[in-house]
Structures are given as C-alpha cells and as structure tokens.
Design a protein around this motif. Structure first.
Motif, PDB file in Angstrom:
ATOM      1  N   PHE A 119       0.965  -1.121  -0.129  1.00  0.00           N
ATOM      2  CA  PHE A 119       0.108   0.046   0.056  1.00  0.00           C
ATOM      3  C   PHE A 119       0.945   1.262   0.014  1.00  0.00           C
ATOM      4  O   PHE A 119       1.886   1.316   0.928  1.00  0.00           O
ATOM      5  N   ASN A 120       0.662   2.185  -0.951  1.00  0.00           N
ATOM      6  CA  ASN A 120       1.464   3.514  -0.970  1.00  0.00           C
ATOM      7  C   ASN A 120       0.671   4.613  -1.504  1.00  0.00           C
ATOM      8  O   ASN A 120      -0.584   4.527  -1.423  1.00  0.00           O
ATOM      9  N   ALA A 121       1.307   5.799  -1.323  1.00  0.00           N
ATOM     10  CA  ALA A 121       0.524   7.047  -1.801  1.00  0.00           C
ATOM     11  C   ALA A 121      -0.188   6.913  -3.130  1.00  0.00           C
ATOM     12  O   ALA A 121      -1.279   7.706  -3.137  1.00  0.00           O
ATOM     13  N   ASN A 122       0.221   6.356  -4.074  1.00  0.00           N
ATOM     14  CA  ASN A 122      -0.397   6.253  -5.267  1.00  0.00           C
ATOM     15  C   ASN A 122      -1.782   5.582  -5.175  1.00  0.00           C
ATOM     16  O   ASN A 122      -2.825   6.001  -6.020  1.00  0.00           O
ATOM     17  N   ASP A 123      -1.901   4.592  -4.122  1.00  0.00           N
ATOM     18  CA  ASP A 123      -3.152   4.121  -4.082  1.00  0.00           C
ATOM     19  C   ASP A 123      -4.307   5.161  -3.483  1.00  0.00           C
ATOM     20  O   ASP A 123      -5.459   5.199  -3.662  1.00  0.00           O
ATOM     21  N   VAL A 124      -3.736   6.015  -2.575  1.00  0.00           N
ATOM     22  CA  VAL A 124      -4.391   7.178  -1.879  1.00  0.00           C
ATOM     23  C   VAL A 124      -5.039   8.155  -3.049  1.00  0.00           C
ATOM     24  O   VAL A 124      -6.166   8.446  -3.181  1.00  0.00           O
ATOM     25  N   VAL A 125      -3.909   8.434  -4.107  1.00  0.00           N
ATOM     26  CA  VAL A 125      -4.366   9.484  -5.056  1.00  0.00           C
ATOM     27  C   VAL A 125      -5.373   8.799  -5.778  1.00  0.00           C
ATOM     28  O   VAL A 125      -6.268   9.638  -6.353  1.00  0.00           O
ATOM     29  N   TYR A 126      -4.940   7.521  -6.255  1.00  0.00           N
ATOM     30  CA  TYR A 126      -6.301   6.803  -7.192  1.00  0.00           C
ATOM     31  C   TYR A 126      -7.445   7.027  -6.488  1.00  0.00           C
ATOM     32  O   TYR A 126      -8.481   7.193  -7.180  1.00  0.00           O
ATOM     33  N   ASN A 142     -17.688  14.323   0.823  1.00  0.00           N
ATOM     34  CA  ASN A 142     -16.443  14.291   1.673  1.00  0.00           C
ATOM     35  C   ASN A 142     -15.559  15.056   0.868  1.00  0.00           C
ATOM     36  O   ASN A 142     -14.150  15.356   1.429  1.00  0.00           O
ATOM     37  N   VAL A 143     -15.338  15.051  -0.456  1.00  0.00           N
ATOM     38  CA  VAL A 143     -14.162  15.733  -1.369  1.00  0.00           C
ATOM     39  C   VAL A 143     -14.520  16.982  -2.096  1.00  0.00           C
ATOM     40  O   VAL A 143     -13.722  17.205  -2.706  1.00  0.00           O
ATOM     41  N   ILE A 144     -15.683  17.345  -1.909  1.00  0.00           N
ATOM     42  CA  ILE A 144     -16.116  18.615  -2.678  1.00  0.00           C
ATOM     43  C   ILE A 144     -14.970  19.716  -2.389  1.00  0.00           C
ATOM     44  O   ILE A 144     -14.765  20.440  -3.264  1.00  0.00           O
ATOM     45  N   ASN A 145     -14.409  19.648  -1.271  1.00  0.00           N
ATOM     46  CA  ASN A 145     -13.503  20.867  -0.923  1.00  0.00           C
ATOM     47  C   ASN A 145     -11.991  20.626  -1.480  1.00  0.00           C
ATOM     48  O   ASN A 145     -11.043  21.271  -1.286  1.00  0.00           O
ATOM     49  N   ILE A 146     -11.631  19.393  -2.046  1.00  0.00           N
ATOM     50  CA  ILE A 146     -10.456  19.073  -2.554  1.00  0.00           C
ATOM     51  C   ILE A 146     -10.108  19.622  -3.634  1.00  0.00           C
ATOM     52  O   ILE A 146     -10.761  19.119  -4.854  1.00  0.00           O
ATOM     53  N   LYS A 147      -9.201  20.227  -3.924  1.00  0.00           N
ATOM     54  CA  LYS A 147      -8.788  20.943  -5.478  1.00  0.00           C
ATOM     55  C   LYS A 147      -7.819  19.905  -6.035  1.00  0.00           C
ATOM     56  O   LYS A 147      -8.130  19.576  -7.149  1.00  0.00           O
ATOM     57  N   SER A 148      -6.961  19.270  -5.310  1.00  0.00           N
ATOM     58  CA  SER A 148      -6.068  18.205  -6.009  1.00  0.00           C
ATOM     59  C   SER A 148      -5.596  17.434  -4.830  1.00  0.00           C
ATOM     60  O   SER A 148      -5.372  17.850  -3.520  1.00  0.00           O
ATOM     61  N   VAL A 149      -5.084  16.193  -5.374  1.00  0.00           N
ATOM     62  CA  VAL A 149      -4.357  15.350  -4.443  1.00  0.00           C
ATOM     63  C   VAL A 149      -3.242  14.801  -5.053  1.00  0.00           C
ATOM     64  O   VAL A 149      -3.265  14.317  -6.168  1.00  0.00           O
ATOM     65  N   VAL A 150      -1.985  15.010  -4.615  1.00  0.00           N
ATOM     66  CA  VAL A 150      -0.786  14.700  -5.184  1.00  0.00           C
ATOM     67  C   VAL A 150       0.050  13.851  -3.973  1.00  0.00           C
ATOM     68  O   VAL A 150       0.318  14.218  -3.080  1.00  0.00           O
ATOM     69  N   PRO A 151       0.786  12.883  -4.632  1.00  0.00           N
ATOM     70  CA  PRO A 151       1.688  12.226  -3.985  1.00  0.00           C
ATOM     71  C   PRO A 151       3.063  12.882  -3.900  1.00  0.00           C
ATOM     72  O   PRO A 151       3.663  13.576  -4.457  1.00  0.00           O
ATOM     73  N   LYS A 178      -7.317  -0.154  -4.228  1.00  0.00           N
ATOM     74  CA  LYS A 178      -5.963  -0.187  -4.838  1.00  0.00           C
ATOM     75  C   LYS A 178      -5.824   0.408  -6.133  1.00  0.00           C
ATOM     76  O   LYS A 178      -6.763   0.577  -6.925  1.00  0.00           O
ATOM     77  N   SER A 179      -4.888   1.287  -6.448  1.00  0.00           N
ATOM     78  CA  SER A 179      -4.675   1.915  -7.772  1.00  0.00           C
ATOM     79  C   SER A 179      -4.800   0.877  -8.987  1.00  0.00           C
ATOM     80  O   SER A 179      -4.478  -0.229  -8.839  1.00  0.00           O
ATOM     81  N   GLY A 180      -5.590   1.410  -9.837  1.00  0.00           N
ATOM     82  CA  GLY A 180      -6.124   0.445 -11.021  1.00  0.00           C
ATOM     83  C   GLY A 180      -7.436  -0.152 -10.774  1.00  0.00           C
ATOM     84  O   GLY A 180      -8.192  -0.750 -11.591  1.00  0.00           O
ATOM     85  N   GLY A 181      -7.936   0.237  -9.528  1.00  0.00           N
ATOM     86  CA  GLY A 181      -9.357  -0.261  -9.206  1.00  0.00           C
ATOM     87  C   GLY A 181      -9.872  -1.544  -8.903  1.00  0.00           C
ATOM     88  O   GLY A 181     -10.781  -2.233  -8.903  1.00  0.00           O
ATOM     89  N   TYR A 182      -8.508  -2.204  -8.652  1.00  0.00           N
ATOM     90  CA  TYR A 182      -8.726  -3.770  -8.087  1.00  0.00           C
ATOM     91  C   TYR A 182      -9.448  -3.910  -6.895  1.00  0.00           C
ATOM     92  O   TYR A 182      -9.318  -3.022  -5.920  1.00  0.00           O
ATOM     93  N   ALA A 183     -10.098  -4.792  -6.926  1.00  0.00           N
ATOM     94  CA  ALA A 183     -11.136  -4.856  -5.824  1.00  0.00           C
ATOM     95  C   ALA A 183     -10.707  -5.856  -4.560  1.00  0.00           C
ATOM     96  O   ALA A 183     -10.946  -6.960  -4.387  1.00  0.00           O
ATOM     97  N   ILE A 184      -9.497  -5.217  -4.046  1.00  0.00           N
ATOM     98  CA  ILE A 184      -8.856  -5.981  -2.932  1.00  0.00           C
ATOM     99  C   ILE A 184      -8.597  -4.840  -1.952  1.00  0.00           C
ATOM    100  O   ILE A 184      -8.415  -3.583  -2.276  1.00  0.00           O
ATOM    101  N   GLY A 185      -8.531  -5.246  -0.645  1.00  0.00           N
ATOM    102  CA  GLY A 185      -8.568  -4.485   0.449  1.00  0.00           C
ATOM    103  C   GLY A 185      -7.397  -4.696   1.263  1.00  0.00           C
ATOM    104  O   GLY A 185      -6.536  -5.469   1.015  1.00  0.00           O
ATOM    105  N   THR A 186      -7.218  -3.794   2.350  1.00  0.00           N
ATOM    106  CA  THR A 186      -6.195  -3.883   3.390  1.00  0.00           C
ATOM    107  C   THR A 186      -7.035  -4.490   4.814  1.00  0.00           C
ATOM    108  O   THR A 186      -6.056  -4.398   5.657  1.00  0.00           O
TER     109      THR A 186
END
Length: 191
Positions: A119-126, A142-151, A178-186
């Motif tokens: 698990f890493n920052a790319n997953d959160v950004v995705y 929950n995300v209306i106020n977010i302008k951008s998300v960057v690693p 997970k980045s790529g939309g894979y249906a697996i979790g933590t």
C-alpha cells in the motif's frame, strides 16, 4: 389443597432453576474451550447478507449497509471515534499548512493489500481522484473541498483544498482502493 400448592410452586421453581443452569455437577460439559473456538473460526467462512452489490468496490456502492459490510474488507486513512475525533488507520498522522489549505498525510509503511502488494501514496491518490470524478458516489460530499491530491513521496500525500476546513481529517474516512481499481482491500477480512 392449600398445603400442596406451596410444594408444587417450590417444585416448579426448582425445575426452572435446574433447567436454566444445566445439570448439577456437569461443569460446562457441552461448552467448547476458547482454543477450540479459535481453531474452528480459522477454517470457517463468515457469510454476510448484502443488498444488490454493484461490485466489490465500496466507492461504487450507494447502499449504506453494503458500504458498512465492505468496511470489513477495505480501510480508510482515518476513522472517527465516538467523540468524532479522527483516529489514524492507514495514516500515521498529518500536518496542516499555516493557511489551512494543504494537508499532508503521512501513511503507515507496513501495510499490504490482500494480494501481498504494498500500500502506498499512489493508491490514496487514485482513490480520492476516483471519488472526485464520481459525483454520484456516496463519498462525494467528503471530497467537494479538495482541489487536488498529489503524492509527495511513497508514504506521503498532499491534499490541496479550495478553502480551509478544520475537520478535514474527519472527512478522510473513505475506503481506500488499490490503484487501478482492483477490488482488494487491506482490512481484516478478504473475499
């Protein structure tokens, strides 16, 4: 007749008492030990009812019961406790810029997806970009106020906001995919 009534009453109470407590002298004869239960639980499947799942991606589901069920598989950066204080889950902590417009989230670096990948920052950004792009998502408010998300690094993510928001960490209770939309979790359960 008056003498028999108290005896019948005492007898009924005694039978009920013995029936509720099991047989006298049989100390938990039918009760499995905690070890037996733990061993049995390792090899069993937990079955939970759900309502018309769109798919196993919690970000695509609109039914709150399904989302709650999927929280057993997926985890979020933070979870709110009973006092509505944000507690880190996948996050280690956060810092906020002086103007309140940038929130840098530090991620735990020992988390693995159910497939064993890291698990890493790319997953959160995705994940957050996925929700930002889906106005019909349950989590969109929950995300209306977010302008951008960057690693920032492998284990740091910066959320840039349109305006300062004191409770922003509370809004980061969105299941991370997970980045790529894979249906697996933590989370603690897999499917």
């Amino acid at each position: 007749m008056k003498k028999i009534l108290p005896i019948i009453l005492i007898l009924c109470i005694s039978v009920c008492f013995i029936g509720c407590n099991g047989c006298v002298g049989c100390k938990n004869a039918d009760k499995p030990s905690e070890t037996d239960l733990a061993l049995k639980a390792e090899n069993e499947t937990l079955k939970i009812h759900c309502y018309n799942l769109v798919n196993m991606n919690p970000l695509d589901n609109l039914n709150t019961e399904n989302i709650q069920m999927l929280n057993l598989i997926y985890e979020s950066l933070f979870v709110c406790d009973s006092t509505q204080k944000a507690k880190p889950l996948l996050a280690e902590g956060y810092s906020v810029s002086a103007d309140g417009l940038s929130w840098t989230i530090t991620l735990k670096n020992n988390i693995r997806w159910h497939d064993g990948s890291i698990f890493n920052a790319n997953d959160v950004v995705y994940t957050y970009n996925y929700v930002i792009d889906k106005e019909n998502s349950y989590f969109y408010p929950n995300v209306i106020n977010i302008k951008s998300v960057v690693p920032v690094s492998d284990y740091e993510v910066c959320f840039n906001l349109h305006s300062p928001q004191a409770n922003f960490a509370n809004l980061l209770e969105i299941p991370v995919i997970k980045s790529g939309g894979y249906a697996i979790g933590t989370g603690p359960y897999t499917y």
